[in-house]
Design an enzyme around this catalytic site. Sequence first.
Site, PDB file in Angstrom:
ATOM      1  N   ASP A 288     -11.470 -12.913  11.816  1.00 20.44           N
ATOM      2  CA  ASP A 288     -11.682 -14.323  11.484  1.00 20.44           C
ATOM      3  C   ASP A 288     -12.079 -15.197  12.666  1.00 20.44           C
ATOM      4  O   ASP A 288     -12.337 -16.389  12.506  1.00 20.44           O
ATOM      5  CB  ASP A 288     -10.416 -14.895  10.815  1.00 20.44           C
ATOM      6  CG  ASP A 288      -9.156 -14.694  11.660  1.00 20.44           C
ATOM      7  OD1 ASP A 288      -9.253 -14.714  12.899  1.00 20.44           O
ATOM      8  OD2 ASP A 288      -8.067 -14.530  11.078  1.00 20.44           O
TER       9      ASP A 288
ATOM     10  N   GLN B 256      -6.957  -7.147  15.365  1.00 20.66           N
ATOM     11  CA  GLN B 256      -7.627  -6.470  14.245  1.00 20.66           C
ATOM     12  C   GLN B 256      -8.339  -7.494  13.377  1.00 20.66           C
ATOM     13  O   GLN B 256      -9.047  -7.140  12.457  1.00 20.66           O
ATOM     14  CB  GLN B 256      -6.590  -5.755  13.364  1.00 20.66           C
ATOM     15  CG  GLN B 256      -5.821  -4.677  14.073  1.00 20.66           C
ATOM     16  CD  GLN B 256      -4.619  -4.233  13.254  1.00 20.66           C
ATOM     17  OE1 GLN B 256      -4.671  -3.268  12.502  1.00 20.66           O
ATOM     18  NE2 GLN B 256      -3.517  -4.925  13.404  1.00 20.66           N
ATOM     19  N   ASN B 257      -8.076  -8.761  13.665  1.00 20.28           N
ATOM     20  CA  ASN B 257      -8.591  -9.800  12.778  1.00 20.28           C
ATOM     21  C   ASN B 257     -10.079 -10.037  13.000  1.00 20.28           C
ATOM     22  O   ASN B 257     -10.590  -9.920  14.108  1.00 20.28           O
ATOM     23  CB  ASN B 257      -7.796 -11.085  12.960  1.00 20.28           C
ATOM     24  CG  ASN B 257      -6.369 -10.921  12.488  1.00 20.28           C
ATOM     25  OD1 ASN B 257      -6.080  -9.962  11.769  1.00 20.28           O
ATOM     26  ND2 ASN B 257      -5.483 -11.811  12.876  1.00 20.28           N
TER      27      ASN B 257
ATOM     28  N   PRO C 113      -5.645 -14.785   3.383  1.00 17.10           N
ATOM     29  CA  PRO C 113      -4.707 -13.757   2.930  1.00 17.10           C
ATOM     30  C   PRO C 113      -4.782 -12.500   3.788  1.00 17.10           C
ATOM     31  O   PRO C 113      -5.832 -12.198   4.346  1.00 17.10           O
ATOM     32  CB  PRO C 113      -5.186 -13.452   1.503  1.00 17.10           C
ATOM     33  CG  PRO C 113      -6.570 -13.986   1.403  1.00 17.10           C
ATOM     34  CD  PRO C 113      -6.711 -15.060   2.412  1.00 17.10           C
ATOM     35  N   ASP C 114      -3.650 -11.795   3.907  1.00 18.83           N
ATOM     36  CA  ASP C 114      -3.705 -10.494   4.577  1.00 18.83           C
ATOM     37  C   ASP C 114      -4.070  -9.439   3.544  1.00 18.83           C
ATOM     38  O   ASP C 114      -4.444  -9.774   2.411  1.00 18.83           O
ATOM     39  CB  ASP C 114      -2.389 -10.193   5.322  1.00 18.83           C
ATOM     40  CG  ASP C 114      -1.192 -10.035   4.392  1.00 18.83           C
ATOM     41  OD1 ASP C 114      -1.378  -9.993   3.166  1.00 18.83           O
ATOM     42  OD2 ASP C 114      -0.048  -9.953   4.896  1.00 18.83           O
ATOM     43  N   PHE C 115      -4.000  -8.186   3.894  1.00 21.59           N
ATOM     44  CA  PHE C 115      -4.346  -7.141   2.939  1.00 21.59           C
ATOM     45  C   PHE C 115      -3.140  -6.649   2.152  1.00 21.59           C
ATOM     46  O   PHE C 115      -3.201  -6.455   0.958  1.00 21.59           O
ATOM     47  CB  PHE C 115      -4.959  -5.941   3.670  1.00 21.59           C
ATOM     48  CG  PHE C 115      -6.411  -6.115   3.998  1.00 21.59           C
ATOM     49  CD1 PHE C 115      -7.173  -7.085   3.382  1.00 21.59           C
ATOM     50  CD2 PHE C 115      -7.016  -5.291   4.929  1.00 21.59           C
ATOM     51  CE1 PHE C 115      -8.514  -7.244   3.679  1.00 21.59           C
ATOM     52  CE2 PHE C 115      -8.362  -5.438   5.239  1.00 21.59           C
ATOM     53  CZ  PHE C 115      -9.107  -6.414   4.617  1.00 21.59           C
ATOM     54  N   ARG C 116      -2.029  -6.436   2.874  1.00 18.12           N
ATOM     55  CA  ARG C 116      -0.976  -5.619   2.265  1.00 18.12           C
ATOM     56  C   ARG C 116       0.283  -6.357   1.845  1.00 18.12           C
ATOM     57  O   ARG C 116       1.197  -5.723   1.322  1.00 18.12           O
ATOM     58  CB  ARG C 116      -0.622  -4.462   3.213  1.00 18.12           C
ATOM     59  CG  ARG C 116      -1.786  -3.492   3.370  1.00 18.12           C
ATOM     60  CD  ARG C 116      -1.511  -2.378   4.356  1.00 18.12           C
ATOM     61  NE  ARG C 116      -2.670  -1.505   4.481  1.00 18.12           N
ATOM     62  CZ  ARG C 116      -3.713  -1.743   5.271  1.00 18.12           C
ATOM     63  NH1 ARG C 116      -3.742  -2.818   6.027  1.00 18.12           N
ATOM     64  NH2 ARG C 116      -4.727  -0.896   5.314  1.00 18.12           N
TER      65      ARG C 116
ATOM     66  N   HIS D 155     -11.711  -4.493  15.338  1.00 17.95           N
ATOM     67  CA  HIS D 155     -12.390  -4.208  14.078  1.00 17.95           C
ATOM     68  C   HIS D 155     -13.623  -5.086  13.896  1.00 17.95           C
ATOM     69  O   HIS D 155     -14.053  -5.352  12.781  1.00 17.95           O
ATOM     70  CB  HIS D 155     -11.417  -4.376  12.907  1.00 17.95           C
ATOM     71  CG  HIS D 155     -10.287  -3.383  12.942  1.00 17.95           C
ATOM     72  ND1 HIS D 155      -9.143  -3.493  12.199  1.00 17.95           N
ATOM     73  CD2 HIS D 155     -10.134  -2.238  13.665  1.00 17.95           C
ATOM     74  CE1 HIS D 155      -8.334  -2.473  12.458  1.00 17.95           C
ATOM     75  NE2 HIS D 155      -8.914  -1.700  13.348  1.00 17.95           N
TER      76      HIS D 155
HETATM   77  P1  CNA Z   1      -1.897  -5.971   6.687  1.00 16.64           P
HETATM   78  O1  CNA Z   1      -1.857  -4.497   6.524  1.00 16.64           O
HETATM   79  O2  CNA Z   1      -2.272  -6.803   5.529  1.00 16.64           O
HETATM   80  O3  CNA Z   1      -0.431  -6.388   7.220  1.00 16.64           O
HETATM   81  C1  CNA Z   1      -0.086  -7.722   7.484  1.00 16.64           C
HETATM   82  C2  CNA Z   1       1.331  -7.739   8.047  1.00 16.64           C
HETATM   83  O4  CNA Z   1       1.619  -9.061   8.450  1.00 16.64           O
HETATM   84  C3  CNA Z   1       2.398  -7.326   7.029  1.00 16.64           C
HETATM   85  O5  CNA Z   1       3.336  -6.468   7.660  1.00 16.64           O
HETATM   86  C4  CNA Z   1       3.051  -8.661   6.635  1.00 16.64           C
HETATM   87  O6  CNA Z   1       4.421  -8.537   6.331  1.00 16.64           O
HETATM   88  C5  CNA Z   1       2.874  -9.451   7.913  1.00 16.64           C
HETATM   89  N1  CNA Z   1       2.813 -10.893   7.716  1.00 16.64           N
HETATM   90  C6  CNA Z   1       2.144 -11.591   6.753  1.00 16.64           C
HETATM   91  N2  CNA Z   1       2.282 -12.911   6.960  1.00 16.64           N
HETATM   92  C7  CNA Z   1       3.035 -13.051   8.083  1.00 16.64           C
HETATM   93  C8  CNA Z   1       3.533 -14.173   8.813  1.00 16.64           C
HETATM   94  N3  CNA Z   1       3.267 -15.421   8.455  1.00 16.64           N
HETATM   95  N4  CNA Z   1       4.278 -13.933   9.911  1.00 16.64           N
HETATM   96  C9  CNA Z   1       4.587 -12.675  10.295  1.00 16.64           C
HETATM   97  N5  CNA Z   1       4.156 -11.570   9.644  1.00 16.64           N
HETATM   98  C10 CNA Z   1       3.376 -11.768   8.555  1.00 16.64           C
HETATM   99  O7  CNA Z   1      -2.848  -6.399   7.894  1.00 16.64           O
HETATM  100  P2  CNA Z   1      -3.111  -5.636   9.261  1.00 16.64           P
HETATM  101  O8  CNA Z   1      -3.699  -6.647  10.165  1.00 16.64           O
HETATM  102  O9  CNA Z   1      -1.971  -4.857   9.726  1.00 16.64           O
HETATM  103  O10 CNA Z   1      -4.244  -4.598   8.805  1.00 16.64           O
HETATM  104  C11 CNA Z   1      -5.387  -4.442   9.493  1.00 16.64           C
HETATM  105  C12 CNA Z   1      -6.624  -4.860   8.723  1.00 16.64           C
HETATM  106  C13 CNA Z   1      -6.460  -6.156   8.013  1.00 16.64           C
HETATM  107  C14 CNA Z   1      -7.718  -5.111   9.703  1.00 16.64           C
HETATM  108  O11 CNA Z   1      -8.726  -4.197   9.506  1.00 16.64           O
HETATM  109  C15 CNA Z   1      -8.231  -6.540   9.482  1.00 16.64           C
HETATM  110  O12 CNA Z   1      -9.622  -6.627   9.598  1.00 16.64           O
HETATM  111  C16 CNA Z   1      -7.809  -6.837   8.114  1.00 16.64           C
HETATM  112  N6  CNA Z   1      -7.677  -8.263   7.727  1.00 16.64           N
HETATM  113  C17 CNA Z   1      -7.980  -9.266   8.581  1.00 16.64           C
HETATM  114  C18 CNA Z   1      -7.854 -10.581   8.186  1.00 16.64           C
HETATM  115  C19 CNA Z   1      -8.206 -11.674   9.147  1.00 16.64           C
HETATM  116  O13 CNA Z   1      -9.114 -11.518   9.953  1.00 16.64           O
HETATM  117  N7  CNA Z   1      -7.485 -12.787   9.111  1.00 16.64           N
HETATM  118  C20 CNA Z   1      -7.406 -10.877   6.887  1.00 16.64           C
HETATM  119  C21 CNA Z   1      -7.112  -9.806   6.013  1.00 16.64           C
HETATM  120  C22 CNA Z   1      -7.242  -8.515   6.454  1.00 16.64           C
END
Ligand code: CNA
Length: 362
Positions: free
Chosen positions: A126, A123-124, A50-53, A143
């Site tokens: 994973d 920023q990921n 899952p993402d954060f937002r 990050h």
């Molecule tokens: P966020 O703020 O959660 O934003 C994610 C963005 O991606 C949003 O604008 C969504 O609309 C968009 N989105 C989601 N799914 C898709 C898709 N399939 N295709 C296209 N767009 C999509 O996350 P950010 O990365 O902007 O924020 C930064 C944080 C999140 C960092 O500090 C990370 O460490 C942190 N994070 C990382 C992971 C990971 O490593 N996979 C997971 C969750 C959070």
Amino acid sequence: MAKPGYTTDAHPRILEGNDLKALAKYMKSDSCRNVFLMLGAGVSTSAGIPDFRSPGTGLYANLARLKLPFPEAVFEIGFFKKNPIPFYTLAKELYPGRFRPTPTHSFITLLHSHSLLHTCFTQNIDTLERRAGVPAQKIVEAHGSFATQRCIECKTPFDAEKIKKAVLSDEIEIPRCEQKRCRGLVKPDIVFFGEGLPDQFHQSIRNLRDADLLIVLGTSLTVHPFASLVDRVPKDCPRVLINLDEVGHFNKPNDMLFLGKCDDVVRELCKELGWEEELGAAWEKTKYSLEAGEEEPEPEPEETVEDEVEKITKDLEQTLNVSDKKDEEGPSAKSKASDLVELGSDEEGKTSPAESPTEGKL
Ligand code: CNA
């Protein structure tokens, strides 16, 4: 290193349209030699992380109902020092090894094999870029990541196998520094609120002046200083946003916007580039890379990001219920919220850049 022999006069950075065909044509031209990427959590959601937002499926929306002083506390260094259990509960779910890279990650390996990739800023945390086969020297994990870990007090590195065992054990064990007079908490080298970004991030920013193309994928562009990288490329450098929703300010003449799922847009782009088969083959290779030496897994019913979020939230809920007392000892929502450096909102509801010299992620 930027590729030599390039001059703007000889090879102007000009796009002949604002669709994927024009982008592919530019990418195959002599003008496009150094491609930079900026990745966010949206690149990995199709892997089941899952993402954060994202509303509904994002971790923050789901953590909000838990007994945390505020959802972001899981990644707040002050809170972690008092109660590391929520973070380790989450870490168990997100620990690298369980997730397969996505086609978008494989696309990055193609950029490299076609000698286009300069740097992949991510920023990921994973490590899916590495798992997909992108060379480590091309990745800047802004990050941090789960790849290394250390004591938060004396900074002594901690053994990778030991932390893995502790995190993945049935009863979560909180790893402690093995230095006799320390015994501090051990944490993966993920940048928490209130922590600085890695030196490699700061050192790599200047390379963006050599960019011929910037592709931004799956990020809300709300976390600074990462989000500000979009303004570090040359004025005439084409900038491409591939995201579910419109974020940032992509309104310069050479900017392009593709709203949709990263994997879908990337597949279309690969078709235009004539890389469709290569993409399929590169992604196929990631199938058995879940764990080094792991056999082909039995086919399982596909887990959606909604299932994963539900599982994570339930696990955390359970852990937090048994650790109520520790929670009470944790910082209050009010006092800690004022310490956060990344969550102030401007009038558009977007997170504003950190004013404080202390950096933090999220
Ligand atoms: P966020 O703020 O959660 O934003 C994610 C963005 O991606 C949003 O604008 C969504 O609309 C968009 N989105 C989601 N799914 C898709 C898709 N399939 N295709 C296209 N767009 C999509 O996350 P950010 O990365 O902007 O924020 C930064 C944080 C999140 C960092 O500090 C990370 O460490 C942190 N994070 C990382 C992971 C990971 O490593 N996979 C997971 C969750 C959070």
